[in-house]
Scaffold this motif. Structure first.
Motif, short mmCIF file in Angstrom:
data_model
loop_
_atom_site.label_atom_id
_atom_site.label_comp_id
_atom_site.label_asym_id
_atom_site.label_seq_id
_atom_site.Cartn_x
_atom_site.Cartn_y
_atom_site.Cartn_z
N UNK A 256 1.72 3.95 -5.77
CA UNK A 256 1.01 4.79 -6.74
C UNK A 256 -0.49 4.73 -6.53
N UNK A 257 -1.01 3.56 -6.20
CA UNK A 257 -2.46 3.41 -6.03
C UNK A 257 -2.96 4.09 -4.76
N UNK A 258 -2.11 4.14 -3.75
CA UNK A 258 -2.54 4.67 -2.45
C UNK A 258 -2.18 6.12 -2.23
N UNK A 259 -1.29 6.66 -3.04
CA UNK A 259 -0.83 8.03 -2.81
C UNK A 259 -1.99 9.00 -2.99
N UNK A 260 -2.32 9.78 -1.96
CA UNK A 260 -3.39 10.78 -2.12
C UNK A 260 -3.07 11.75 -3.24
N UNK A 261 -4.03 11.99 -4.09
CA UNK A 261 -3.81 12.85 -5.25
C UNK A 261 -4.85 13.95 -5.29
N UNK A 262 -4.62 14.92 -6.16
CA UNK A 262 -5.51 16.07 -6.30
C UNK A 262 -5.80 16.28 -7.78
N UNK A 263 -6.92 16.92 -8.05
CA UNK A 263 -7.28 17.17 -9.43
C UNK A 263 -6.29 18.13 -10.08
N UNK B 41 6.47 -4.13 -7.34
CA UNK B 41 5.16 -4.33 -6.72
C UNK B 41 4.91 -3.26 -5.67
N UNK B 42 5.93 -2.96 -4.87
CA UNK B 42 5.79 -1.93 -3.83
C UNK B 42 5.46 -0.58 -4.46
N UNK B 43 6.17 -0.24 -5.54
CA UNK B 43 5.89 1.03 -6.23
C UNK B 43 4.46 1.07 -6.75
N UNK B 44 3.96 -0.07 -7.22
CA UNK B 44 2.58 -0.12 -7.69
C UNK B 44 1.58 0.17 -6.58
N UNK B 45 1.82 -0.42 -5.40
CA UNK B 45 0.97 -0.12 -4.25
C UNK B 45 1.05 1.36 -3.88
N UNK C 63 -0.55 3.04 3.67
CA UNK C 63 0.85 3.26 3.32
C UNK C 63 1.78 2.95 4.50
N UNK C 64 1.35 3.26 5.71
CA UNK C 64 2.13 2.87 6.89
C UNK C 64 2.25 1.35 6.95
N UNK C 65 1.17 0.62 6.67
CA UNK C 65 1.23 -0.84 6.62
C UNK C 65 2.21 -1.31 5.56
N UNK C 66 2.19 -0.68 4.40
CA UNK C 66 3.10 -1.07 3.32
C UNK C 66 4.55 -0.94 3.75
N UNK D 226 -12.01 1.22 -3.27
CA UNK D 226 -10.76 1.01 -4.01
C UNK D 226 -9.56 0.98 -3.07
N UNK D 227 -9.60 1.78 -1.98
CA UNK D 227 -8.53 1.74 -0.99
C UNK D 227 -8.53 0.39 -0.28
N UNK D 228 -9.71 -0.11 0.08
CA UNK D 228 -9.79 -1.41 0.74
C UNK D 228 -9.30 -2.52 -0.20
N UNK D 229 -9.55 -2.39 -1.48
CA UNK D 229 -9.08 -3.41 -2.42
C UNK D 229 -7.56 -3.48 -2.43
N UNK D 230 -6.89 -2.31 -2.43
CA UNK D 230 -5.42 -2.31 -2.41
C UNK D 230 -4.91 -2.85 -1.07
N UNK D 231 -5.58 -2.50 0.03
CA UNK D 231 -5.18 -3.03 1.33
C UNK D 231 -5.28 -4.55 1.35
N UNK D 232 -6.32 -5.09 0.74
CA UNK D 232 -6.48 -6.54 0.67
C UNK D 232 -5.38 -7.16 -0.17
N UNK D 233 -5.05 -6.54 -1.30
CA UNK D 233 -3.97 -7.06 -2.14
C UNK D 233 -2.63 -7.02 -1.41
#
Length: 460
Positions: free
Chosen positions: A304-311, A298-302, A349-352, A272-279
């Motif tokens: 949110x998808x890449x931000x490391x999260x916790x349960x 669009x940037x905010x969407x990226x 995220x650094x790439x973004x 899923x991380x690779x999919x966002x990197x490809x997008x």
């Protein structure tokens, strides 16, 4: 009577057994071998096959990878050098292409049926074994005549099969040539990583694309396919080009055999991380000609998808606490998998911020993810197999750090990875970082940072 002194531990690595010292059983390298500089090896004795299986053997001959290799080889008239190359490929080289503790079987049976695959396997094994035996010398290469024989065999197979009805074996051969030139022999004049990349694309297209190959379910092909797609993606991010495949393929890839452990945390997978990197790479190409079309939504969407999260605590955790409690035997493995995935998230995220938003390398948003990536990599044990597949996060983080202690940490980890892998691409990434730190490009744009890396080098 004093207790009898135990000089060796059951399951010790081969160097510790030879020296009759106590091994700490650390894998892939034990601490004694690291301290002494010995070549730590746990599987050397596995090559000594038994003529008949023991009575207590739990695996059947068809289930045991060692015995299955013997079955395939005993009826074939192979040269001694080819036999040793096949053994080396299965037991020493193939496990380096995956972080899994139990990788899928290598394409040894296919090599016995298809000459191009046999030549590619032998060439790859001989090149890597030479590097290992030469203690890191980067001036060696596989015999040129064997390389030419392999390429000639591939071309002959294509000419004799104009309808391309059996391209799967040739795909494996070109995969292996691609990784030979991209990982091991990328510093040689004979390297043709880009040409093999085009060849893989053409064969995949003739076979019906990614979806068709994954549906076949041949594990060695799908594993090599996942590694090919990963290197294509990371190379696209570094070279400012779109990836060769659409982002949707990552949803399909993760349902097959992949080169990484398919551990998840809070629903996040490496695919899923690779999919966002490809997008993001595709979006970068879209706004490249007109930066004013950049959309913060669009940037905010990226983000949110890449931000490391916790349960987050919920009632299920309170009512069934034992269900969500990690067992001691799996706790470290899960922590390693979390850190591994998060390292790629921070790199993305650094790439973004750098490639898409155009922020300078010293910007606080960039640096906070550089620091977080450092901590993730510190949490990955140098003795784990996952540690050997974080070259891309190390490269991105190293390119954006300005602190000497962090730069020293990057070099130390790259040296550790090279000591285990013996892939020349690691040395070239290291040299590119040292060159960058001494250059004005260190404060420049994203792509200027990576121009010193040779075009044939693959980074994963």
């Amino acid at each position: 009577m004093p207790p009898k002194r135990e000089r060796t531990v059951q399951g010790s690595c081969w160097p510790c057994k030879q020296r009759r010292v106590k091994c700490d059983l650390g894998k892939p390298l034990c601490q004694r071998c690291i301290s002494s500089g010995a070549k730590c090896c746990y599987d050397k004795l596995l090559i000594r096959w038994k003529k008949t299986p023991s009575k207590t053997q739990s695996l059947t001959m068809s289930e045991s990878p060692i015995m299955s290799l013997n079955i395939h080889l005993k009826d074939n008239n192979l040269a001694a050098g080819d036999l040793k190359a096949l053994e080396y490929f299965q037991f020493a080289l193939w496990p380096l292409f995956t972080t899994s503790a139990h990788p899928c079987p290598p394409p040894i049976p296919l090599a016995m049926e298809c000459q191009p695959v046999l030549l590619a396997v032998c060439e790859l094994a001989e090149a890597h074994r030479t590097l290992r035996d030469e203690a890191g010398s980067s001036t060696v290469s596989a015999p040129f005549d064997k390389r030419m024989s392999c390429l000639a065999s591939v071309r002959e197979q294509l000419r004799n099969n104009p309808n391309h009805t059996s391209l799967s074996p040739l795909l494996v051969a070109v995969f292996l040539l691609y990784f030979l030139d991209g990982f091991i022999e990328c510093d040689r004049q004979s390297a043709s990583t880009a040409s093999h990349h085009v060849g893989v694309q053409a064969i995949v297209d003739h076979l019906g694309g990614f979806s068709a190959l994954i549906k076949i379910g041949q594990k060695d092909i799908t594993m090599l396919l996942s590694e090919f797609a990963s290197t294509d993606l990371t190379k696209a991010l570094l070279d400012d080009r779109p990836p060769c495949f659409p982002a949707e393929i990552w949803t399909q890839i993760e349902h097959g055999t992949v080169w990484w452990d398919q551990e998840t945390y809070n629903g996040t997978t490496l695919a899923s991380v690779f999919r966002i990197m490809s997008e993001m790479s595709l979006y970068r190409q879209k706004i490249r000609g007109d930066p004013e079309t950049l959309s913060m939504e669009v940037v905010r969407g990226f983000e949110r998808c890449l931000q490391p999260s916790y349960q987050i605590l919920d009632f299920d955790h309170l009512e069934n606490p034992s269900t969500y409690t990690a067992h001691e035997s799996t706790l470290e493995r899960r922590m390693q998998a979390d850190s591994f995935t998060r390292a790629f998230q921070h790199s993305a995220l650094v790439y973004l911020y750098r490639a898409i938003c155009g922020l300078p390398p010293r910007h606080s948003l960039v640096q906070q993810h550089v620091q977080s990536c450092v901590e993730c990599i510190r949490n990955i044990s140098p003795l784990s197999k996952a540690h050997n597949c974080i070259i891309f996060p190390l490269y991105i983080m190293g390119a954006h750090t300005f602190l000497q202690d962090q730069q020293a940490f990057v070099l130390e980890r790259l040296d550790s990875i090279y000591k285990y892998l013996r892939f020349n691409c690691v040395l070239l990434v290291r040299a590119a970082l040292v060159d960058l730190w001494e250059s004005p490009r260190h404060d420049g744009d994203w792509w200027g940072m990576f121009t010193s890396l040779d075009e044939h080098v693959l980074v994963i």
